[in-house]
Design an enzyme around this catalytic site. Sequence first.
Site, short mmCIF file in Angstrom:
data_model
loop_
_atom_site.label_atom_id
_atom_site.label_comp_id
_atom_site.label_asym_id
_atom_site.label_seq_id
_atom_site.Cartn_x
_atom_site.Cartn_y
_atom_site.Cartn_z
N ASP A 100 0.80 -1.24 0.00
CA ASP A 100 0.00 0.00 0.00
C ASP A 100 0.82 1.29 0.00
O ASP A 100 0.25 2.38 -0.02
CB ASP A 100 -0.98 -0.01 1.20
N HIS A 115 6.57 -7.91 -1.04
CA HIS A 115 5.55 -8.49 -1.92
C HIS A 115 5.11 -7.51 -3.01
O HIS A 115 4.01 -7.62 -3.54
CB HIS A 115 4.34 -8.96 -1.10
N CYS A 126 7.31 -7.90 -21.69
CA CYS A 126 8.52 -7.09 -21.89
C CYS A 126 8.93 -6.45 -20.56
O CYS A 126 8.32 -6.72 -19.53
CB CYS A 126 8.29 -6.04 -22.98
C1 BV8 Z 1 7.14 -18.38 -2.58
C2 BV8 Z 1 0.76 -9.66 -2.27
C3 BV8 Z 1 8.56 -19.82 -3.80
C4 BV8 Z 1 -0.44 -9.86 -3.13
C5 BV8 Z 1 0.92 -11.60 -0.77
C6 BV8 Z 1 1.05 -24.37 0.37
C7 BV8 Z 1 0.40 -24.12 -0.83
C8 BV8 Z 1 0.77 -23.06 -1.66
C9 BV8 Z 1 1.83 -22.22 -1.30
C10 BV8 Z 1 2.47 -22.47 -0.10
C11 BV8 Z 1 2.09 -23.54 0.73
N1 BV8 Z 1 2.90 -23.52 1.82
C12 BV8 Z 1 3.75 -22.48 1.72
C13 BV8 Z 1 3.53 -21.85 0.56
C14 BV8 Z 1 4.28 -20.67 0.07
C15 BV8 Z 1 3.40 -19.43 0.14
C16 BV8 Z 1 2.80 -19.29 1.52
O1 BV8 Z 1 3.47 -18.91 2.47
N2 BV8 Z 1 1.48 -19.59 1.62
C17 BV8 Z 1 0.81 -19.52 2.90
C18 BV8 Z 1 -0.60 -18.92 2.71
C19 BV8 Z 1 0.73 -20.93 3.47
N3 BV8 Z 1 4.29 -18.31 -0.14
C20 BV8 Z 1 4.49 -17.94 -1.43
O2 BV8 Z 1 3.92 -18.41 -2.37
C21 BV8 Z 1 5.55 -16.84 -1.63
N4 BV8 Z 1 6.44 -17.27 -2.68
O3 BV8 Z 1 7.15 -19.10 -1.61
O4 BV8 Z 1 7.83 -18.62 -3.72
C22 BV8 Z 1 9.36 -19.74 -5.03
C23 BV8 Z 1 10.74 -19.69 -4.91
C24 BV8 Z 1 11.51 -19.65 -6.08
C25 BV8 Z 1 10.87 -19.63 -7.34
C26 BV8 Z 1 9.48 -19.65 -7.43
C27 BV8 Z 1 8.71 -19.71 -6.28
C28 BV8 Z 1 4.90 -15.55 -2.05
C29 BV8 Z 1 4.03 -15.03 -0.95
C30 BV8 Z 1 3.51 -13.63 -1.28
C31 BV8 Z 1 2.03 -13.67 -1.53
N5 BV8 Z 1 1.53 -12.29 -1.71
N6 BV8 Z 1 0.54 -10.32 -0.97
C32 BV8 Z 1 -1.65 -9.13 -2.60
O5 BV8 Z 1 -1.56 -8.47 -1.53
O6 BV8 Z 1 -2.68 -9.19 -3.29
S1 BV8 Z 1 0.64 -12.32 0.75
C33 BV8 Z 1 -0.37 -11.31 1.74
O7 BV8 Z 1 -0.72 -12.06 2.92
C34 BV8 Z 1 0.34 -10.12 2.32
O8 BV8 Z 1 1.30 -9.57 1.48
C35 BV8 Z 1 0.98 -10.62 3.58
O9 BV8 Z 1 2.32 -10.95 3.36
C36 BV8 Z 1 0.35 -11.94 3.78
C37 BV8 Z 1 0.04 -12.17 5.24
O10 BV8 Z 1 -0.85 -11.22 5.67
P1 BV8 Z 1 -0.50 -10.29 6.96
O11 BV8 Z 1 0.16 -9.07 6.45
O12 BV8 Z 1 0.19 -11.04 8.03
O13 BV8 Z 1 -1.97 -9.95 7.39
P2 BV8 Z 1 -2.97 -10.89 8.21
O14 BV8 Z 1 -4.35 -10.36 7.99
O15 BV8 Z 1 -2.67 -12.32 7.94
O16 BV8 Z 1 -2.53 -10.60 9.72
C38 BV8 Z 1 -2.74 -9.31 10.27
C39 BV8 Z 1 -2.21 -9.39 11.69
O17 BV8 Z 1 -2.30 -8.09 12.27
C40 BV8 Z 1 -3.02 -10.32 12.59
O18 BV8 Z 1 -2.11 -11.09 13.35
C41 BV8 Z 1 -3.82 -9.36 13.50
O19 BV8 Z 1 -3.93 -9.88 14.80
C42 BV8 Z 1 -2.95 -8.14 13.51
N7 BV8 Z 1 -3.67 -6.86 13.59
C43 BV8 Z 1 -4.86 -6.53 13.03
N8 BV8 Z 1 -5.12 -5.23 13.26
C44 BV8 Z 1 -4.05 -4.73 13.96
C45 BV8 Z 1 -3.12 -5.76 14.17
N9 BV8 Z 1 -1.95 -5.59 14.82
C46 BV8 Z 1 -1.68 -4.33 15.27
N10 BV8 Z 1 -2.52 -3.28 15.10
C47 BV8 Z 1 -3.70 -3.45 14.46
N11 BV8 Z 1 -4.54 -2.39 14.30
ZN ZN Z 2 5.17 -5.07 -22.88
#
Ligand code: BV8
Ligand code: ZN
Length: 235
Positions: A100, A115, A126
């Site tokens: 963001d 990310h 390209c």
């Molecule tokens: C990779 C961008 C390898 C896009 C995002 C099984 C199946 C498939 C895949 C996998 C698998 N097991 C593992 C994987 C790998 C996968 C993964 O980890 N999956 C998870 C779901 C199991 N990871 C990947 O695929 C990554 N790539 O591994 O590549 C590779 C290597 C070489 C060559 C080729 C490939 C890529 C991961 C990136 C995905 N993209 N975002 C978009 O946004 O549209 S992920 C997205 O969710 C976010 O970017 C963020 O990173 C992620 C987690 O979210 P959080 O930010 O933690 O938010 P969440 O809501 O979960 O939590 C909020 C927290 O805040 C809570 O704890 C809450 O209590 C707290 N909170 C709330 N309010 C407040 C607060 N705290 C304080 N104050 C507040 N006010």
């Molecule tokens: Zn192009």
Amino acid sequence: MWDAISEKLQDAEKIVFVTGAGISQESGIPTFRGKEGLWRKYDPMQLATIDAFYQDPKLVWEWYEERRRNILDAKPNPGHLAIAELGKYKNVHVLTQNIDSLHQRAGSKNVYELHGSIITIKCTVCSFKDKITTGFSQLPPLCKCGNMLRPDVVWFGEALPQDVWEHAMKQASTCDIMIVVGTSLAVSPANLLPVYAKQNGATMVEANTDPTPMSDIMDISLRESAASALPRLVN
Ligand code: BV8
Ligand code: ZN
């Protein structure tokens, strides 16, 4: 507890923040897994993957356009502003999972977008890449080379940008204190960064409203919102 953290911050040579959707929640941007979470309405695996994009580019583009409009209307909150303030007089690096750009808009300098960014687009073929702040007349938009443009974000199954990831690992492994804010640490490899810091003997602090799988390696856990906790860290 606050005195202990403030003292550590004053003495620290390098401070690293790892942030997630929770830090932007008080700017009105829904988190992923919260009750109002983005992914309650959509299945992430349906939309945040390269396969989903090629299956239905218009739908994926509509999802990002909706999020981008909300994000561009959002403002940094006291949590983002506190980190930017600290960075004015300390060596601070922000490793964010958020797309963001609110840390940059708050004034933080060393921000690494693990990310990618929703306000950058790139060509699927390209090397074209550019910032966007306006909407498109047709979805999916096309590049001058005729191929589809896509949001410059990292989808599930895609590797993180090599240079950004290497930088993130280096900063996490050489910091004196790591502050993890607003992330469920559910996604790899970003969720390894606290392990690197811990292994390097860093003081570990989390500011997260709920416990996470890494809470037990934290020296201090602040169970409160980022916008209320972080300003107290830096005053
Ligand atoms: C990779 C961008 C390898 C896009 C995002 C099984 C199946 C498939 C895949 C996998 C698998 N097991 C593992 C994987 C790998 C996968 C993964 O980890 N999956 C998870 C779901 C199991 N990871 C990947 O695929 C990554 N790539 O591994 O590549 C590779 C290597 C070489 C060559 C080729 C490939 C890529 C991961 C990136 C995905 N993209 N975002 C978009 O946004 O549209 S992920 C997205 O969710 C976010 O970017 C963020 O990173 C992620 C987690 O979210 P959080 O930010 O933690 O938010 P969440 O809501 O979960 O939590 C909020 C927290 O805040 C809570 O704890 C809450 O209590 C707290 N909170 C709330 N309010 C407040 C607060 N705290 C304080 N104050 C507040 N006010
Ligand atoms: Zn192009």
